[in-house]
Write an enzyme that holds these catalytic residues in place. Structure first.
Site, PDB file in Angstrom:
ATOM      1  N   GLU A 104      -9.356   6.983   3.525  1.00 54.89           N
ATOM      2  CA  GLU A 104      -8.711   6.976   2.217  1.00 54.89           C
ATOM      3  C   GLU A 104      -9.660   6.761   1.047  1.00 54.89           C
ATOM      4  O   GLU A 104     -10.654   6.040   1.154  1.00 54.89           O
ATOM      5  CB  GLU A 104      -7.614   5.906   2.204  1.00 54.89           C
ATOM      6  N   CYS A 132       0.857  -1.194   0.000  1.00 50.05           N
ATOM      7  CA  CYS A 132       0.000   0.000   0.000  1.00 50.05           C
ATOM      8  C   CYS A 132       0.884   1.231   0.000  1.00 50.05           C
ATOM      9  O   CYS A 132       2.056   1.157   0.367  1.00 50.05           O
ATOM     10  CB  CYS A 132      -0.855   0.058   1.261  1.00 50.05           C
TER      11      CYS A 132
END
Length: 180
Positions: free
Chosen positions: A119, A70
């Protein structure tokens, strides 16, 4: 000494995923959080999908199993190039063609570290045949290949062993991975 990624800039986004400003990684993940752009990479191969267990030193959701890697693209940065660079830094895997398969929003507070994820996550997938990861131990505690059916069952049986964004990543990535 590992690089302090908490001072890197991230792109803040609105509810539609449009850029509206910047702040540091640390600011974006400090409660109450700031909605920002991120990406999640999931690699597939002959043995299933590649997971990593986040290192104990991670500031958010340490020691949880997650997708391959990520990160956060730099504001106005190239998403695929940023993801490929992070894949090389974090997992030691290079030369993989990544393609975006979708986006989703999520928010998750980590009570253990008093941090938050808020996010707009872009999911990218890639296929590798026979690659052996060489992860950065400051980022990755363990790694393993797992079949999608086994992973779905494991996440359902013990969700707290996995990052809270992994189900969203799998929802978007699984159709593309199954076509590989």
């Amino acid at each position: 000494m590992p690089e302090n990624r908490e001072v890197h800039p991230v792109e803040l986004v609105d509810a539609a995923g449009r850029g509206i400003g910047t702040c540091t990684v640390a600011e974006a993940h400090t409660l109450p959080g700031r909605h920002h752009r991120a990406y999640s990479v999931l690699l597939a191969g002959p043995d299933g999908v590649l997971l990593q267990r986040r290192a104990a030193s991670k500031t958010r959701f340490p020691l949880r199993w997650s997708n391959t890697c990520c990160g956060h693209p730099a504001p106005n940065g190239d998403l695929a190039a940023s993801a490929a660079q992070r894949l090389a830094e974090e997992m030691g895997v290079t030369g993989v063609e990544l393609r975006e398969v979708g986006e989703f929003d999520y928010r998750a507070e980590d009570a253990a570290t008093n941090r938050v994820e808020d996010e707009h996550d872009h999911v990218l997938v890639g296929y590798v045949d026979g690659a052996t990861p060489d992860p950065d131990p400051a980022e990755v505690g363990q790694w393993r290949w797992v079949s999608l059916p086994e992973l779905r069952s494991a996440v359902e049986a013990d969700p707290d062993s996995y990052t809270p964004w992994l189900p969203g990543v799998l929802r978007l990535a699984e159709p593309a991975v199954l076509k590989s």
